[in-house]
Design a protein around this motif. Structure first.
Motif, mmCIF file in Angstrom:
data_model
loop_
_atom_site.group_PDB
_atom_site.id
_atom_site.type_symbol
_atom_site.label_atom_id
_atom_site.label_comp_id
_atom_site.label_asym_id
_atom_site.label_seq_id
_atom_site.Cartn_x
_atom_site.Cartn_y
_atom_site.Cartn_z
ATOM 1 N N ASP A 11 -0.028 9.244 14.047
ATOM 2 C CA ASP A 11 -0.279 10.172 12.944
ATOM 3 C C ASP A 11 -1.778 10.401 12.798
ATOM 4 N N ILE A 12 -2.095 11.567 12.315
ATOM 5 C CA ILE A 12 -3.470 11.906 11.966
ATOM 6 C C ILE A 12 -3.473 12.164 10.469
ATOM 7 N N CYS A 13 -4.307 11.434 9.745
ATOM 8 C CA CYS A 13 -4.275 11.489 8.289
ATOM 9 C C CYS A 13 -5.652 11.806 7.724
ATOM 10 N N GLN A 14 -5.644 12.392 6.554
ATOM 11 C CA GLN A 14 -6.885 12.688 5.851
ATOM 12 C C GLN A 14 -7.378 11.442 5.129
ATOM 13 N N ARG A 15 -8.681 11.278 5.084
ATOM 14 C CA ARG A 15 -9.221 10.136 4.347
ATOM 15 C C ARG A 15 -8.817 10.209 2.896
ATOM 16 N N GLY A 16 -8.600 9.038 2.302
ATOM 17 C CA GLY A 16 -8.190 8.965 0.907
ATOM 18 C C GLY A 16 -6.686 8.957 0.701
ATOM 19 N N THR A 17 -5.943 9.303 1.735
ATOM 20 C CA THR A 17 -4.481 9.301 1.622
ATOM 21 C C THR A 17 -3.923 7.960 2.092
ATOM 22 N N SER A 18 -2.612 7.816 1.998
ATOM 23 C CA SER A 18 -1.944 6.588 2.416
ATOM 24 C C SER A 18 -0.855 6.909 3.432
ATOM 25 N N LEU A 19 -0.574 5.963 4.297
ATOM 26 C CA LEU A 19 0.477 6.118 5.296
ATOM 27 C C LEU A 19 1.351 4.867 5.284
ATOM 28 N N THR A 20 2.653 5.067 5.278
ATOM 29 C CA THR A 20 3.580 3.944 5.361
ATOM 30 C C THR A 20 4.222 3.915 6.737
ATOM 31 N N ILE A 21 4.124 2.775 7.381
ATOM 32 C CA ILE A 21 4.685 2.570 8.707
ATOM 33 C C ILE A 21 5.956 1.730 8.564
ATOM 34 N N GLN A 22 6.998 2.161 9.236
ATOM 35 C CA GLN A 22 8.268 1.452 9.163
ATOM 36 C C GLN A 22 8.527 0.662 10.435
ATOM 37 N N CYS A 23 9.139 -0.490 10.281
ATOM 38 C CA CYS A 23 9.481 -1.348 11.409
ATOM 39 C C CYS A 23 10.929 -1.795 11.259
ATOM 40 N N GLN A 24 11.732 -1.472 12.246
ATOM 41 C CA GLN A 24 13.156 -1.799 12.231
ATOM 42 C C GLN A 24 13.491 -2.673 13.432
ATOM 43 N N VAL A 25 14.150 -3.805 13.195
ATOM 44 C CA VAL A 25 14.564 -4.698 14.271
ATOM 45 C C VAL A 25 16.073 -4.579 14.429
ATOM 46 N N ASP A 26 16.544 -4.659 15.668
ATOM 47 C CA ASP A 26 17.972 -4.437 15.896
ATOM 48 C C ASP A 26 18.807 -5.685 15.695
ATOM 49 N N SER A 27 18.169 -6.792 15.311
ATOM 50 C CA SER A 27 18.899 -8.013 15.008
ATOM 51 C C SER A 27 18.117 -8.788 13.958
ATOM 52 N N GLN A 28 18.799 -9.703 13.297
ATOM 53 C CA GLN A 28 18.121 -10.450 12.241
ATOM 54 C C GLN A 28 17.066 -11.367 12.835
ATOM 55 N N VAL A 29 15.915 -11.355 12.239
ATOM 56 C CA VAL A 29 14.816 -12.211 12.672
ATOM 57 C C VAL A 29 14.266 -12.965 11.476
ATOM 58 N N THR A 30 13.779 -14.159 11.725
ATOM 59 C CA THR A 30 13.228 -14.958 10.636
ATOM 60 C C THR A 30 11.836 -14.473 10.268
ATOM 61 N N MET A 31 11.045 -14.242 11.290
ATOM 62 C CA MET A 31 9.641 -13.923 11.076
ATOM 63 C C MET A 31 9.353 -12.475 11.451
ATOM 64 N N MET A 32 8.559 -11.824 10.633
ATOM 65 C CA MET A 32 8.031 -10.511 10.971
ATOM 66 C C MET A 32 6.542 -10.508 10.657
ATOM 67 N N PHE A 33 5.779 -9.906 11.541
ATOM 68 C CA PHE A 33 4.332 -9.883 11.421
ATOM 69 C C PHE A 33 3.812 -8.466 11.602
ATOM 70 N N TRP A 34 2.664 -8.229 11.028
ATOM 71 C CA TRP A 34 1.953 -6.968 11.230
ATOM 72 C C TRP A 34 0.571 -7.267 11.814
ATOM 73 N N TYR A 35 0.207 -6.468 12.816
ATOM 74 C CA TYR A 35 -1.071 -6.624 13.499
ATOM 75 C C TYR A 35 -1.820 -5.293 13.501
ATOM 76 N N ARG A 36 -3.125 -5.422 13.686
ATOM 77 C CA ARG A 36 -3.968 -4.241 13.915
ATOM 78 C C ARG A 36 -4.701 -4.448 15.236
ATOM 79 N N GLN A 37 -4.805 -3.385 15.989
ATOM 80 C CA GLN A 37 -5.545 -3.447 17.244
ATOM 81 C C GLN A 37 -6.509 -2.278 17.312
#
Lengths: 116, 108
Positions: A11-37
């Protein structure tokens, strides 16, 4: 293995706005993490998404800037709030059943965010 | 996490074995060693993990020294598609932190 889907892929976004990222797993997991690269860099852990409770943030990351939800064992969202060009990066979601339990974690393909 | 140290870059000839070393001298007795790779613009891909014994799967072999202070990932017959950044990780308390990794370039 688990399949992890992220939306949007970019996505390309304007400064000052917000973006929501969705993450869907196809099976139940105990741990979920978010990273930035950031370009040319390794992955930096933002937070651990906890089901039904507040996420656990790493040093340098705060809830007001990166609110995270995890309503169930297969879904999480990361919001990048009040964006600036410095937030331009790839954001990655990861899920697994726990590192110390002889199981692996899997990653989504990432969300490439450009803030202009 | 136990701190891991990897060489920043390595080259390998196509068809030859690629041996990627990793030092993890502060690893605890119950911490696994994981290897992932990241091909340009893609999410990290799981390769293999192990605790004490050597492990092998369809992608690679993992050799862990008896004292567990180091390990080597072996890609037995490297191809051009194996060009990627390879990460060695020893997570602790259920969090996974990535170091700088080794950039492996497979050359024709």
């Amino acid at each position: 293995s688990a399949v992890i889907s992220q939306k949007p892929s970019r996505d390309i976004c304007q400064r000052g706005t917000s973006l929501t990222i969705q993450c869907q797993v196809d099976s139940q997991v105990t741990m979920m993490f978010w990273y930035r690269q950031q370009p040319g860099q390794s992955l930096t852990l933002i937070a651990t998404a906890n089901q039904g409770s507040e996420a656990t943030y790493e040093s340098g990351f705060v809830i007001d800037k990166f609110p995270i939800s995890r309503p169930n064992l297969t879904f999480s969202t990361l919001t990048v709030s009040n964006m600036s060009p410095e937030d331009s990066s790839i954001y990655l979601c990861s899920g697994g059943r726990g590192w110390g339990m002889n199981t692996e974690a899997f990653f989504g393909q990432g969300t490439r965010l450009t803030v202009v | 996490d136990a701190k891991t140290t990897q060489p920043p870059s390595m080259d390998c000839a196509e068809g030859r074995a690629a041996n990627l070393p990793c030092n993890h001298s502060t690893i605890s007795g119950n911490e696994y060693v994981y290897w992932y790779r990241q091909i340009h613009s893609q999410g990290p891909q799981y390769i293999i993990h192990g605790l004490k014994n050597n492990e092998t799967n369809e992608m690679a072999s993992l050799i862990i020294t008896e004292d567990r202070k180091s390990s080597t990932l072996i890609l037995p017959h490297a191809t051009l598609r194996d060009t990627a950044v390879y990460y060695c990780i020893a997570p602790h308390n259920n969090d996974m932190r990535f170091g700088a990794g080794t950039r492996l370039t497979v050359k024709p």
